[in-house]
Write a protein that holds these residues in place. Structure first.
Motif, mmCIF file in Angstrom:
data_model
loop_
_atom_site.group_PDB
_atom_site.id
_atom_site.type_symbol
_atom_site.label_atom_id
_atom_site.label_comp_id
_atom_site.label_asym_id
_atom_site.label_seq_id
_atom_site.Cartn_x
_atom_site.Cartn_y
_atom_site.Cartn_z
ATOM 1 N N VAL A 198 -6.458 36.724 34.767
ATOM 2 C CA VAL A 198 -5.500 36.015 35.259
ATOM 3 C C VAL A 198 -4.840 36.565 36.313
ATOM 4 C CG1 VAL A 198 -3.408 35.184 34.576
ATOM 5 C CG2 VAL A 198 -4.620 35.844 32.865
ATOM 6 N N SER A 199 -5.122 34.912 37.538
ATOM 7 C CA SER A 199 -4.628 35.569 38.805
ATOM 8 C C SER A 199 -3.218 36.513 39.145
ATOM 9 C CB SER A 199 -5.087 34.573 40.030
ATOM 10 O OG SER A 199 -4.055 34.025 39.663
ATOM 11 N N ASP A 200 -2.280 35.734 38.280
ATOM 12 C CA ASP A 200 -0.757 36.533 38.768
ATOM 13 C C ASP A 200 -0.722 37.616 37.679
ATOM 14 O OD1 ASP A 200 -0.109 34.261 40.109
ATOM 15 O OD2 ASP A 200 0.520 32.988 38.146
ATOM 16 N N LEU A 201 -2.142 38.360 36.917
ATOM 17 C CA LEU A 201 -1.614 39.489 36.483
ATOM 18 C C LEU A 201 -2.905 40.707 36.945
ATOM 19 C CD1 LEU A 201 -0.919 38.086 32.865
ATOM 20 C CD2 LEU A 201 0.528 39.110 34.480
ATOM 21 N N ASN A 202 -3.716 40.322 37.565
ATOM 22 C CA ASN A 202 -4.387 41.300 37.625
ATOM 23 C C ASN A 202 -4.098 41.905 38.319
ATOM 24 O OD1 ASN A 202 -6.604 39.649 37.150
ATOM 25 N ND2 ASN A 202 -7.110 38.951 38.272
ATOM 26 N N GLY A 203 -4.307 43.450 38.386
ATOM 27 C CA GLY A 203 -3.643 44.742 38.611
ATOM 28 C C GLY A 203 -1.917 44.749 38.836
ATOM 29 N N GLN A 204 -1.304 44.160 38.599
ATOM 30 C CA GLN A 204 0.492 44.442 38.025
ATOM 31 C C GLN A 204 0.713 44.922 37.329
ATOM 32 O OE1 GLN A 204 2.159 42.400 40.565
ATOM 33 N NE2 GLN A 204 -0.311 41.769 41.462
ATOM 34 N N GLU A 205 2.020 45.590 37.592
ATOM 35 C CA GLU A 205 2.222 46.896 37.071
ATOM 36 C C GLU A 205 3.377 45.547 35.954
ATOM 37 O OE1 GLU A 205 5.824 50.099 36.874
ATOM 38 O OE2 GLU A 205 3.948 50.522 38.023
ATOM 39 N N VAL A 206 3.429 45.492 34.535
ATOM 40 C CA VAL A 206 4.602 44.741 34.058
ATOM 41 C C VAL A 206 5.179 45.617 33.124
ATOM 42 C CG1 VAL A 206 3.179 42.405 33.933
ATOM 43 C CG2 VAL A 206 2.924 43.912 31.466
ATOM 44 N N THR A 207 6.596 45.264 32.629
ATOM 45 C CA THR A 207 7.601 46.141 31.481
ATOM 46 C C THR A 207 7.148 44.883 30.277
ATOM 47 O OG1 THR A 207 8.500 46.733 32.538
ATOM 48 C CG2 THR A 207 9.722 46.488 30.875
ATOM 49 N N PHE A 208 6.465 46.049 28.906
ATOM 50 C CA PHE A 208 7.043 45.046 28.003
ATOM 51 C C PHE A 208 7.917 45.418 26.483
ATOM 52 C CE2 PHE A 208 2.290 44.182 28.867
ATOM 53 C CZ PHE A 208 2.513 42.616 28.030
ATOM 54 N N THR A 209 8.757 44.773 26.271
ATOM 55 C CA THR A 209 9.779 45.378 25.291
ATOM 56 C C THR A 209 9.311 45.321 23.639
ATOM 57 O OG1 THR A 209 11.471 44.606 26.953
ATOM 58 C CG2 THR A 209 12.604 44.765 24.984
ATOM 59 N N VAL A 210 9.688 46.212 23.119
ATOM 60 C CA VAL A 210 8.560 46.255 22.279
ATOM 61 C C VAL A 210 9.463 46.243 21.104
ATOM 62 C CG1 VAL A 210 6.470 47.148 21.340
ATOM 63 C CG2 VAL A 210 7.004 46.768 23.373
ATOM 64 N N THR A 211 8.951 46.143 20.190
ATOM 65 C CA THR A 211 9.865 45.958 18.750
ATOM 66 C C THR A 211 8.808 46.157 17.793
ATOM 67 O OG1 THR A 211 11.964 44.261 19.340
ATOM 68 C CG2 THR A 211 12.125 45.630 17.066
ATOM 69 N N ILE A 212 9.153 47.768 16.658
ATOM 70 C CA ILE A 212 8.448 48.156 16.051
ATOM 71 C C ILE A 212 8.786 46.911 14.010
ATOM 72 C CG2 ILE A 212 7.074 49.908 14.560
ATOM 73 C CD1 ILE A 212 7.433 51.119 16.725
ATOM 74 N N ASN A 213 8.265 46.663 13.798
ATOM 75 C CA ASN A 213 8.453 45.349 12.783
ATOM 76 C C ASN A 213 8.201 46.638 10.993
ATOM 77 O OD1 ASN A 213 9.514 43.318 13.871
ATOM 78 N ND2 ASN A 213 7.723 42.695 13.603
ATOM 79 N N GLY A 214 7.368 46.916 11.047
ATOM 80 C CA GLY A 214 7.175 47.807 10.113
ATOM 81 C C GLY A 214 5.723 49.058 10.685
ATOM 82 N N VAL A 215 5.253 49.680 8.885
ATOM 83 C CA VAL A 215 4.152 50.757 9.424
ATOM 84 C C VAL A 215 3.541 50.469 8.238
ATOM 85 C CG1 VAL A 215 5.465 52.591 8.656
ATOM 86 C CG2 VAL A 215 2.951 52.792 9.739
ATOM 87 N N TYR A 216 1.724 49.930 8.703
ATOM 88 C CA TYR A 216 0.993 50.171 6.345
ATOM 89 C C TYR A 216 1.352 51.284 6.346
ATOM 90 C CZ TYR A 216 0.320 44.696 7.700
ATOM 91 O OH TYR A 216 0.824 44.270 8.144
ATOM 92 N N GLN A 217 1.727 51.436 5.398
ATOM 93 C CA GLN A 217 1.357 52.753 4.418
ATOM 94 C C GLN A 217 0.777 51.927 3.002
ATOM 95 O OE1 GLN A 217 5.065 53.669 3.906
ATOM 96 N NE2 GLN A 217 5.514 55.075 5.387
#
Length: 217
Positions: A198-217
Motif C-alpha cells: 500500500v503506497s501510503d504505508l510502505n516503510g511508514q512508522e505508525v502508532t496503534f492504540t490497542v485495547t486488550i478485551n480478554g485472554v482465552y483460557q
C-alpha cells in the motif's frame, strides 16, 4: 337445367373450392405455428434457467460484503509481507492492494466482565489479567499515520483474535502487546515493510492504540 339452377350450382362449387383451399392453407400453417411455439418455449426455458443459476451464483464469492473496515494493516503472510486479517472482508481501494489477505474468526468482546465461550476456550475478561507470549487474546486497535487514522487500520470495536508470539502481525506488534493487562488501552509503534503493498504505508512508522478485551483460557 334452368339457367338459375346452373348459376346456383356454380356458386356452390366455387364455395367448395374456396373451402378446400382454406383447408390446404390451414394444413400448411398449423405445423409452422407448432414449430414456432416449441421454439418459444425452449427459449423461455433457457432464459429462466440462466436467471436461476445466475441468482445462485451472485453472492457466493470468497469475500464477504459486510460493512466495516477490513484489517489490512498489521498481519504478515508466509513470505513475511504484511497481509490482512479481521472480521470483515469489505476493503477500501488501498487495503485491497495488499497481498495474502486472509480472514480470522473473531470473538465478540467488549467491556463486559462476563466470560465468553469460544472454540479457543473461554474468554477471560477479568481486568488486570496479564497476557504473555503464547496466549491467545482478543484485541481492538486503531492505527494512526502522522496522527491521522488510516483506512483499513481499525477493528471498529468488533475485536479480533491474536496468538502472541505467532509472528502473524508485523514485527514488533505482538512483542509490545505482551505484558499488558486485560482492559488496558495503550499505544505501540511499528514500521510497515517497504514492500507492504500500500503506497501510503510502505516503510511508514505508525502508532496503534490497542485495547486488550480478554485472554482465552
Amino acid at each position: 337445367m334452368k339457367k338459375e339452377n346452373r348459376k346456383m350450382a356454380q356458386e356452390r362449387r366455387a364455395q367448395q373450392r374456396e373451402a378446400e383451399v382454406r383447408k390446404q392453407k390451414a394444413k400448411k400453417v398449423i405445423p409452422i405455428v407448432i414449430v414456432i411455439a416449441v421454439i418459444a418455449v425452449v427459449v423461455i426455458g433457457i432464459i429462466a434457467t440462466s436467471g436461476l443459476f445466475g441468482g445462485k451464483k451472485a453472492d457466493g464469492s470468497s469475500v464477504s460484503s459486510s460493512s466495516g473496515d477490513i484489517v489490512t494493516t498489521i498481519n504478515t503472510d508466509s513470505t513475511g509481507n504484511a497481509a490482512g486479517t479481521g472480521d470483515t472482508a469489505a476493503a477500501s481501494s488501498d487495503s485491497s492492494a495488499s497481498t495474502g489477505t486472509t480472514s480470522q474468526d473473531t470473538a465478540s468482546a467488549g467491556a463486559s466482565s462476563s466470560a465468553t465461550a469460544s472454540s479457543k476456550g473461554t474468554l477471560n475478561t477479568t481486568e488486570g489479567t496479564v497476557v504473555q507470549k503464547g496466549d491467545t487474546v482478543n484485541i481492538d486497535y486503531t492505527g494512526y499515520l502522522k496522527g491521522k487514522a488510516f483506512d483499513g487500520g481499525s477493528t471498529n470495536g468488533a475485536g479480533t483474535d491474536l496468538t502472541l508470539g505467532s509472528g502473524t502481525y508485523i514485527d514488533g506488534f505482538e512483542d509490545q502487546v505482551e505484558g499488558h493487562k486485560v482492559g488496558e488501552t495503550f499505544d505501540i509503534q511499528v514500521t510497515f515493510p517497504e514492500d507492504y503493498g500500500v503506497s501510503d504505508l510502505n516503510g511508514q512508522e505508525v502508532t496503534f492504540t490497542v485495547t486488550i478485551n480478554g485472554v482465552y483460557q
